[in-house]
Write an enzyme that holds these catalytic residues in place. Structure first.
Site, PDB file in Angstrom:
ATOM      1  N   HIS A  37      -3.235   7.294   2.123  1.00  0.00           N
ATOM      2  CA  HIS A  37      -3.649   5.982   1.625  1.00  0.00           C
ATOM      3  C   HIS A  37      -5.015   5.663   2.237  1.00  0.00           C
ATOM      4  O   HIS A  37      -5.235   5.854   3.425  1.00  0.00           O
ATOM      5  CB  HIS A  37      -2.613   4.937   2.027  1.00  0.00           C
ATOM      6  CG  HIS A  37      -3.093   3.541   1.831  1.00  0.00           C
ATOM      7  ND1 HIS A  37      -3.652   3.134   0.642  1.00  0.00           N
ATOM      8  CD2 HIS A  37      -3.127   2.470   2.652  1.00  0.00           C
ATOM      9  CE1 HIS A  37      -3.994   1.862   0.756  1.00  0.00           C
ATOM     10  NE2 HIS A  37      -3.690   1.438   1.971  1.00  0.00           N
ATOM     11  N   CYS A  80       0.815  -1.219   0.000  1.00  0.00           N
ATOM     12  CA  CYS A  80       0.000   0.000   0.000  1.00  0.00           C
ATOM     13  C   CYS A  80       0.850   1.270   0.000  1.00  0.00           C
ATOM     14  O   CYS A  80       0.334   2.357  -0.241  1.00  0.00           O
ATOM     15  CB  CYS A  80      -0.948   0.009   1.196  1.00  0.00           C
ATOM     16  SG  CYS A  80      -2.125  -1.349   1.151  1.00  0.00           S
ATOM     17  N   ASN A 134     -10.024  -0.146  -0.043  1.00  0.00           N
ATOM     18  CA  ASN A 134      -8.564  -0.035  -0.037  1.00  0.00           C
ATOM     19  C   ASN A 134      -8.018  -0.593  -1.347  1.00  0.00           C
ATOM     20  O   ASN A 134      -8.097  -1.800  -1.586  1.00  0.00           O
ATOM     21  CB  ASN A 134      -8.029  -0.830   1.160  1.00  0.00           C
ATOM     22  CG  ASN A 134      -6.515  -0.808   1.254  1.00  0.00           C
ATOM     23  OD1 ASN A 134      -5.823  -0.422   0.319  1.00  0.00           O
ATOM     24  ND2 ASN A 134      -5.999  -1.241   2.396  1.00  0.00           N
TER      25      ASN A 134
HETATM   26  O1  UT7 Z   1      -3.023  -0.625   3.980  1.00  0.00           O
HETATM   27  C1  UT7 Z   1      -2.965  -0.976   5.328  1.00  0.00           C
HETATM   28  C2  UT7 Z   1      -3.928  -2.100   5.539  1.00  0.00           C
HETATM   29  N1  UT7 Z   1      -4.623  -1.952   6.779  1.00  0.00           N
HETATM   30  C3  UT7 Z   1      -5.941  -1.859   6.877  1.00  0.00           C
HETATM   31  O2  UT7 Z   1      -6.619  -1.933   5.895  1.00  0.00           O
HETATM   32  C4  UT7 Z   1      -6.603  -1.679   8.219  1.00  0.00           C
HETATM   33  C5  UT7 Z   1      -6.366  -2.694   9.242  1.00  0.00           C
HETATM   34  N2  UT7 Z   1      -7.407  -2.904  10.239  1.00  0.00           N
HETATM   35  C6  UT7 Z   1      -8.725  -2.593  10.146  1.00  0.00           C
HETATM   36  O3  UT7 Z   1      -9.174  -1.938   9.238  1.00  0.00           O
HETATM   37  C7  UT7 Z   1      -9.640  -3.041  11.259  1.00  0.00           C
HETATM   38  O4  UT7 Z   1      -8.860  -3.641  12.278  1.00  0.00           O
HETATM   39  C8  UT7 Z   1     -10.739  -4.008  10.759  1.00  0.00           C
HETATM   40  C9  UT7 Z   1     -11.729  -3.237   9.893  1.00  0.00           C
HETATM   41  C10 UT7 Z   1     -10.118  -5.142   9.951  1.00  0.00           C
HETATM   42  C11 UT7 Z   1     -11.502  -4.612  11.933  1.00  0.00           C
HETATM   43  O5  UT7 Z   1     -12.050  -3.587  12.748  1.00  0.00           O
HETATM   44  P1  UT7 Z   1     -11.935  -3.692  14.334  1.00  0.00           P
HETATM   45  O6  UT7 Z   1     -12.648  -2.535  14.861  1.00  0.00           O
HETATM   46  O7  UT7 Z   1     -10.470  -3.832  14.661  1.00  0.00           O
HETATM   47  O8  UT7 Z   1     -12.753  -5.005  14.661  1.00  0.00           O
HETATM   48  P2  UT7 Z   1     -12.277  -6.310  15.421  1.00  0.00           P
HETATM   49  O9  UT7 Z   1     -11.309  -7.071  14.569  1.00  0.00           O
HETATM   50  O10 UT7 Z   1     -11.869  -5.947  16.808  1.00  0.00           O
HETATM   51  O11 UT7 Z   1     -13.616  -7.125  15.493  1.00  0.00           O
HETATM   52  C12 UT7 Z   1     -14.695  -6.731  16.343  1.00  0.00           C
HETATM   53  C13 UT7 Z   1     -15.819  -7.743  16.198  1.00  0.00           C
HETATM   54  C14 UT7 Z   1     -15.387  -9.196  16.286  1.00  0.00           C
HETATM   55  O12 UT7 Z   1     -16.408  -9.914  16.961  1.00  0.00           O
HETATM   56  P3  UT7 Z   1     -16.244 -10.354  18.499  1.00  0.00           P
HETATM   57  O13 UT7 Z   1     -15.007 -11.190  18.523  1.00  0.00           O
HETATM   58  O14 UT7 Z   1     -16.110  -9.069  19.241  1.00  0.00           O
HETATM   59  O15 UT7 Z   1     -17.507 -11.106  18.756  1.00  0.00           O
HETATM   60  C15 UT7 Z   1     -15.310  -9.639  14.850  1.00  0.00           C
HETATM   61  O16 UT7 Z   1     -15.534 -11.030  14.705  1.00  0.00           O
HETATM   62  O17 UT7 Z   1     -16.410  -7.592  14.895  1.00  0.00           O
HETATM   63  C16 UT7 Z   1     -16.436  -8.867  14.225  1.00  0.00           C
HETATM   64  N3  UT7 Z   1     -16.255  -8.658  12.796  1.00  0.00           N
HETATM   65  C17 UT7 Z   1     -17.266  -8.391  11.959  1.00  0.00           C
HETATM   66  N4  UT7 Z   1     -18.589  -8.229  12.153  1.00  0.00           N
HETATM   67  C18 UT7 Z   1     -19.345  -7.935  11.078  1.00  0.00           C
HETATM   68  C19 UT7 Z   1     -15.107  -8.685  12.079  1.00  0.00           C
HETATM   69  N5  UT7 Z   1     -15.356  -8.448  10.786  1.00  0.00           N
HETATM   70  C20 UT7 Z   1     -16.681  -8.251  10.682  1.00  0.00           C
HETATM   71  C21 UT7 Z   1     -17.544  -7.952   9.608  1.00  0.00           C
HETATM   72  N6  UT7 Z   1     -18.849  -7.803   9.855  1.00  0.00           N
HETATM   73  N7  UT7 Z   1     -17.094  -7.808   8.347  1.00  0.00           N
END
Ligand code: UT7
Length: 362
Positions: A250, A112, A280
């Site tokens: 980005h 990226c 992205n």
């Molecule tokens: O170019 C650099 C690349 N980097 C990136 O693109 C970004 C990196 N990270 C992120 O964008 C974020 O960490 C994510 C969008 C991937 C995830 O967001 P988050 O706020 O960190 O969520 P999380 O991983 O803490 O998940 C929270 C909850 C989980 O459920 P439990 O364990 O709390 O019950 C996940 O299983 O949300 C759940 N979850 C979803 N729910 C609905 C994860 N993905 C989804 C989804 N839809 N797509």
């Protein structure tokens, strides 16, 4: 006045087939509201053609905006983490496709961060006199490696291309500074083993050839990485955050962008965000956002523009530039992708079939 590299043309290619959050609701357990709240993304482009096809459309728009012919370019760089094959490079494919017969050509992979690494390469080649006119393209077919059963990753990424022409200028405008960095130790947080995105997924191992992505770790690294890089690049340019007119980050996640802006104390009205429509797109995201920023009248002659990125490797980088006089294209191109009757579900069917075994066994 010092010889610098200034942007004289810009362009993008957004694939016509979109993957909306409503479409994703049909594939995985997720919701439009969750995705928008956590990422800001509403839709992503899913390409029905190859990386070079998208690169060509973006490149032709950038060349037209600069009033140049392909043969005027003496260096062509394609930044991509999803090249069609290893050799020849995407840049050589593009050179042949557009007839940039006088251009040296190479690919660059900094995931990226590819666009900011490319900007540093283009600007230093021009400053040193190695090149006069550089065409830099970021182009990605990211859907190829997405596992559309895995809701933690497949919601984030999209396909597209963006391009810019850099030309030598001694008028005080152009790239003022670059900051680049990498940390291979942290690289294990984002791993993408597949190489070569031409055609459909086949003869690979779906357990291995899928994106490994530690979302929260990457989130924190990205915010800190971009903040530090912007500060270093501005210091190198002898400018402060108050001097900045527009930040083009980005487009990884709306919350990452907002968190980095907060840490830098830059108001969001000085930050270009177009993630809702494209997701992205890795190396293509900054030039696509830059093209939209020009079209929206957010760039003006003399504007101080900061581009910043963070990505796999892990890598990061920023560039500070003073925008030149050109804010309207000298000419326009009618280049566009060929039409398709395929639906987004048709286009994603090979991925769903390929990755299904990973989820059957887990
Ligand atoms: O170019 C650099 C690349 N980097 C990136 O693109 C970004 C990196 N990270 C992120 O964008 C974020 O960490 C994510 C969008 C991937 C995830 O967001 P988050 O706020 O960190 O969520 P999380 O991983 O803490 O998940 C929270 C909850 C989980 O459920 P439990 O364990 O709390 O019950 C996940 O299983 O949300 C759940 N979850 C979803 N729910 C609905 C994860 N993905 C989804 C989804 N839809 N797509």
């Amino acid at each position: 006045m010092q010889r610098r590299a200034t942007i004289t043309g810009w362009g993008k290619c957004a694939p016509p087939v979109k993957l909306t959050n409503a479409d994703l609701e049909q594939l995985i357990e997720t919701s439009h509201d969750w995705i928008v709240e956590r990422t800001g993304i509403e839709a992503r482009g899913i390409t029905h053609v190859e990386v070079t096809d998208m690169a060509e459309v973006a490149a032709m728009h950038a060349l037209a905006a600069a009033g140049l012919e392909p043969a005027d370019i003496d260096l062509l760089i394609v930044a991509s983490v999803t090249p069609e094959i290893t050799c020849p490079s995407n840049a050589c494919f593009l050179q042949e496709r557009i007839g940039a017969v006088n251009a040296a050509a190479f690919d660059l992979n900094a995931a990226c961060s590819g666009w900011v690494y490319g900007t540093a390469s283009a600007s230093s080649m021009i400053e040193s006199g190695i090149a006069e006119r550089v065409l830099l393209v970021g182009a990605e077919k990211l859907h190829y490696v997405m596992d559309y059963w895995d809701r933690s990753t497949c919601i984030l990424f999209g396909d597209g291309a963006g391009a810019a022409v850099f030309e030598a200028s001694t008028s005080g405008d152009g790239v003022l500074s670059n900051d680049l960095g990498a940390d291979g130790v942290a690289g294990k947080t984002m791993v993408f083993p597949t190489l070569g995105t031409r055609g459909e997924l086949q003869q690979r191992d779906p357990h291995i050839d899928r994106l490994h992505f530690e979302g929260q770790a990457v989130f924190k690294l990205a915010v800190k990485g971009m903040e530090g890089s912007v500060r270093r690049a501005l210091e190198r340019a002898g400018l402060s955050l108050d001097d900045v007119d527009l930040v083009i980050p980005h487009q990884a996640n709306q919350r990452i962008i907002e968190a980095a802006a907060r840490r830098l104390e830059v108001p969001m009205d000085k930050v270009m965000v177009n993630i809702a429509e494209h997701g992205n797109t890795a190396a293509a995201s900054i030039p696509m956002a830059m093209t939209d920023a020009v079209a929206q009248g957010r760039l003006f002659p003399g504007a101080v523009v900061v581009q910043t990125a963070f990505g796999g490797g892990v890598t990061w980088g920023s560039s500070v530039m003073r925008w030149g006089d050109r804010v309207t294209p000298l000419a326009t191109s009618d280049a566009e992708l060929p039409p398709t009757d395929l639906t987004v579900f048709d286009l994603l069917a090979p991925n769903r079939a390929f990755f299904a075994p990973v989820h059957e066994s887990s």
